[in-house]
Design a protein around this motif. Sequence first.
Motif, PDB file in Angstrom:
ATOM      1  N   GLY A 117     -35.490  52.234  37.972  1.00 29.89           N
ATOM      2  CA  GLY A 117     -36.111  52.831  39.147  1.00 29.89           C
ATOM      3  C   GLY A 117     -35.391  52.375  40.398  1.00 29.89           C
ATOM      4  N   ARG A 118     -36.135  51.837  41.317  1.00 29.43           N
ATOM      5  CA  ARG A 118     -35.586  51.411  42.603  1.00 29.43           C
ATOM      6  C   ARG A 118     -34.755  50.143  42.482  1.00 29.43           C
ATOM      7  NH1 ARG A 118     -39.053  53.416  47.325  1.00 29.43           N
ATOM      8  NH2 ARG A 118     -40.364  54.937  46.309  1.00 29.43           N
ATOM      9  N   THR A 119     -33.775  50.036  43.393  1.00 26.34           N
ATOM     10  CA  THR A 119     -32.955  48.831  43.512  1.00 26.34           C
ATOM     11  C   THR A 119     -32.965  48.403  44.961  1.00 26.34           C
ATOM     12  OG1 THR A 119     -31.519  49.439  41.673  1.00 26.34           O
ATOM     13  CG2 THR A 119     -30.620  47.891  43.279  1.00 26.34           C
ATOM     14  N   LEU A 120     -33.215  47.123  45.169  1.00 24.15           N
ATOM     15  CA  LEU A 120     -33.127  46.523  46.491  1.00 24.15           C
ATOM     16  C   LEU A 120     -31.918  45.594  46.442  1.00 24.15           C
ATOM     17  CD1 LEU A 120     -34.288  45.908  49.318  1.00 24.15           C
ATOM     18  CD2 LEU A 120     -35.633  44.100  48.234  1.00 24.15           C
ATOM     19  N   ASP A 121     -30.892  45.910  47.217  1.00 21.42           N
ATOM     20  CA  ASP A 121     -29.653  45.136  47.208  1.00 21.42           C
ATOM     21  C   ASP A 121     -29.364  44.694  48.646  1.00 21.42           C
ATOM     22  OD1 ASP A 121     -26.357  45.778  45.756  1.00 21.42           O
ATOM     23  OD2 ASP A 121     -27.206  43.984  46.652  1.00 21.42           O
ATOM     24  N   GLN A 122     -29.603  43.421  48.933  1.00 18.19           N
ATOM     25  CA  GLN A 122     -29.391  42.896  50.279  1.00 18.19           C
ATOM     26  C   GLN A 122     -28.593  41.600  50.193  1.00 18.19           C
ATOM     27  OE1 GLN A 122     -33.331  42.474  51.895  1.00 18.19           O
ATOM     28  NE2 GLN A 122     -33.326  44.576  52.622  1.00 18.19           N
ATOM     29  N   GLN A 123     -27.445  41.580  50.740  1.00 20.38           N
ATOM     30  CA  GLN A 123     -26.546  40.435  50.788  1.00 20.38           C
ATOM     31  C   GLN A 123     -26.549  39.657  49.476  1.00 20.38           C
ATOM     32  OE1 GLN A 123     -27.626  38.412  54.457  1.00 20.38           O
ATOM     33  NE2 GLN A 123     -25.833  39.309  55.413  1.00 20.38           N
ATOM     34  N   LEU A 124     -27.328  38.595  49.376  1.00 21.93           N
ATOM     35  CA  LEU A 124     -27.275  37.723  48.212  1.00 21.93           C
ATOM     36  C   LEU A 124     -28.390  37.972  47.192  1.00 21.93           C
ATOM     37  CD1 LEU A 124     -26.393  34.379  50.015  1.00 21.93           C
ATOM     38  CD2 LEU A 124     -24.837  36.000  48.922  1.00 21.93           C
ATOM     39  N   SER A 125     -29.169  39.021  47.366  1.00 28.20           N
ATOM     40  CA  SER A 125     -30.276  39.298  46.458  1.00 28.20           C
ATOM     41  C   SER A 125     -30.235  40.732  45.948  1.00 28.20           C
ATOM     42  CB  SER A 125     -31.617  39.093  47.166  1.00 28.20           C
ATOM     43  OG  SER A 125     -31.813  37.748  47.482  1.00 28.20           O
ATOM     44  N   VAL A 126     -30.493  40.863  44.651  1.00 27.86           N
ATOM     45  CA  VAL A 126     -30.626  42.179  44.026  1.00 27.86           C
ATOM     46  C   VAL A 126     -31.909  42.148  43.201  1.00 27.86           C
ATOM     47  CG1 VAL A 126     -29.650  43.849  42.413  1.00 27.86           C
ATOM     48  CG2 VAL A 126     -28.131  42.479  43.844  1.00 27.86           C
ATOM     49  N   ILE A 127     -32.761  43.143  43.427  1.00 26.49           N
ATOM     50  CA  ILE A 127     -33.974  43.285  42.633  1.00 26.49           C
ATOM     51  C   ILE A 127     -34.007  44.712  42.115  1.00 26.49           C
ATOM     52  CG2 ILE A 127     -36.494  43.179  42.594  1.00 26.49           C
ATOM     53  CD1 ILE A 127     -36.287  41.331  45.080  1.00 26.49           C
ATOM     54  N   TRP A 135     -45.188  49.353  31.248  1.00 30.47           N
ATOM     55  CA  TRP A 135     -44.793  48.054  31.802  1.00 30.47           C
ATOM     56  C   TRP A 135     -43.780  48.282  32.919  1.00 30.47           C
ATOM     57  CZ3 TRP A 135     -46.045  42.952  30.335  1.00 30.47           C
ATOM     58  CH2 TRP A 135     -46.950  42.858  29.268  1.00 30.47           C
ATOM     59  N   THR A 136     -43.840  47.447  33.944  1.00 29.56           N
ATOM     60  CA  THR A 136     -42.844  47.448  35.015  1.00 29.56           C
ATOM     61  C   THR A 136     -42.193  46.084  35.027  1.00 29.56           C
ATOM     62  OG1 THR A 136     -43.974  49.090  36.362  1.00 29.56           O
ATOM     63  CG2 THR A 136     -42.477  47.607  37.512  1.00 29.56           C
ATOM     64  N   LEU A 137     -40.864  46.094  35.054  1.00 19.81           N
ATOM     65  CA  LEU A 137     -40.067  44.865  35.031  1.00 19.81           C
ATOM     66  C   LEU A 137     -39.311  44.748  36.342  1.00 19.81           C
ATOM     67  CD1 LEU A 137     -38.603  42.473  33.552  1.00 19.81           C
ATOM     68  CD2 LEU A 137     -37.069  44.174  32.607  1.00 19.81           C
ATOM     69  N   LYS A 138     -39.444  43.599  36.990  1.00 19.82           N
ATOM     70  CA  LYS A 138     -38.651  43.281  38.183  1.00 19.82           C
ATOM     71  C   LYS A 138     -37.579  42.300  37.733  1.00 19.82           C
ATOM     72  CE  LYS A 138     -41.213  45.598  41.064  1.00 19.82           C
ATOM     73  NZ  LYS A 138     -40.791  46.794  41.692  1.00 19.82           N
ATOM     74  N   ALA A 139     -36.336  42.758  37.747  1.00 21.90           N
ATOM     75  CA  ALA A 139     -35.192  41.927  37.375  1.00 21.90           C
ATOM     76  C   ALA A 139     -34.527  41.499  38.673  1.00 21.90           C
ATOM     77  CB  ALA A 139     -34.218  42.722  36.508  1.00 21.90           C
ATOM     78  N   SER A 140     -34.433  40.197  38.903  1.00 20.72           N
ATOM     79  CA  SER A 140     -33.889  39.748  40.188  1.00 20.72           C
ATOM     80  C   SER A 140     -32.798  38.701  40.025  1.00 20.72           C
ATOM     81  CB  SER A 140     -35.003  39.217  41.086  1.00 20.72           C
ATOM     82  OG  SER A 140     -35.620  38.091  40.514  1.00 20.72           O
ATOM     83  N   HIS A 141     -31.815  38.801  40.915  1.00 22.62           N
ATOM     84  CA  HIS A 141     -30.710  37.836  41.000  1.00 22.62           C
ATOM     85  C   HIS A 141     -30.597  37.443  42.461  1.00 22.62           C
ATOM     86  CE1 HIS A 141     -26.641  36.243  41.292  1.00 22.62           C
ATOM     87  NE2 HIS A 141     -26.696  36.056  39.983  1.00 22.62           N
ATOM     88  N   HIS A 142     -30.778  36.152  42.730  1.00 25.27           N
ATOM     89  CA  HIS A 142     -30.719  35.649  44.105  1.00 25.27           C
ATOM     90  C   HIS A 142     -29.682  34.537  44.196  1.00 25.27           C
ATOM     91  CE1 HIS A 142     -34.463  37.778  44.910  1.00 25.27           C
ATOM     92  NE2 HIS A 142     -34.937  37.257  43.811  1.00 25.27           N
ATOM     93  N   GLY A 143     -28.904  34.535  45.261  1.00 25.06           N
ATOM     94  CA  GLY A 143     -27.936  33.470  45.504  1.00 25.06           C
ATOM     95  C   GLY A 143     -26.531  33.862  45.097  1.00 25.06           C
ATOM     96  N   LYS A 144     -25.625  32.880  45.210  1.00 21.57           N
ATOM     97  CA  LYS A 144     -24.237  33.123  44.820  1.00 21.57           C
ATOM     98  C   LYS A 144     -23.707  31.918  44.067  1.00 21.57           C
ATOM     99  CE  LYS A 144     -22.107  31.378  49.017  1.00 21.57           C
ATOM    100  NZ  LYS A 144     -21.114  31.575  50.023  1.00 21.57           N
ATOM    101  N   ALA A 145     -22.606  32.100  43.370  1.00 27.22           N
ATOM    102  CA  ALA A 145     -21.989  31.036  42.578  1.00 27.22           C
ATOM    103  C   ALA A 145     -21.697  29.837  43.469  1.00 27.22           C
ATOM    104  CB  ALA A 145     -20.715  31.537  41.917  1.00 27.22           C
TER     105      ALA A 145
END
Length: 174
Positions: A117-127, A135-145
């Motif tokens: 569905g929707r994607t929120l992509d802002q600088q260092l965060s992707v949801i 069921w609804t799944l929120k997959a998130s990645h925050h931060g950088k290496a």
Amino acid sequence: MRKARWAAAAAGVVLLVAGCGSEGGSDKGKGGETPASGSSAPAKAGSGGTLDAAAVKKEIEGAATTAGFAEKPGDEVPAALKSCMVSWQADEKKATDSKKSYETTVAALVKGGWKEGRTLDQQLSVIKTLDKSGWTLKASHHGKAGALQMVTFIATDTGPTCEKLFQEDLAKNK
């Protein structure tokens, strides 16, 4: 303190599901349920054709571990919400490239029948929001290496029974 964090997280997910869910359009009518990468079979449907929490966790875990993640111990989902919510946090430090592993996990879930569905992509965060069988799944990645990173997969059952349980838990923990 932990219980208050779960209540806040559950309320946030319920609000996100209510306000940001996939609303028709391009993800309607795409393929059926197929196994996620690393999974031997599609998840079994629970009552009413929806997945149960154990099947959802198995799909997330299968996709994430195949992509190079290991599960990081975290807070337990409150007992009253275990049938309605799955939380899986990746130990991103054990992955060679957490961003690539995150993207691979999401791709495997989509291949396994989750509708993106929707994607929120802002600088260092992707949801990313994914939906499957109630069921609804929120997959998130925050931060950088090299800095603080957090990769989580939080799924909630969007049915009325679970919505009521989330609201009761939130009211109880105000």
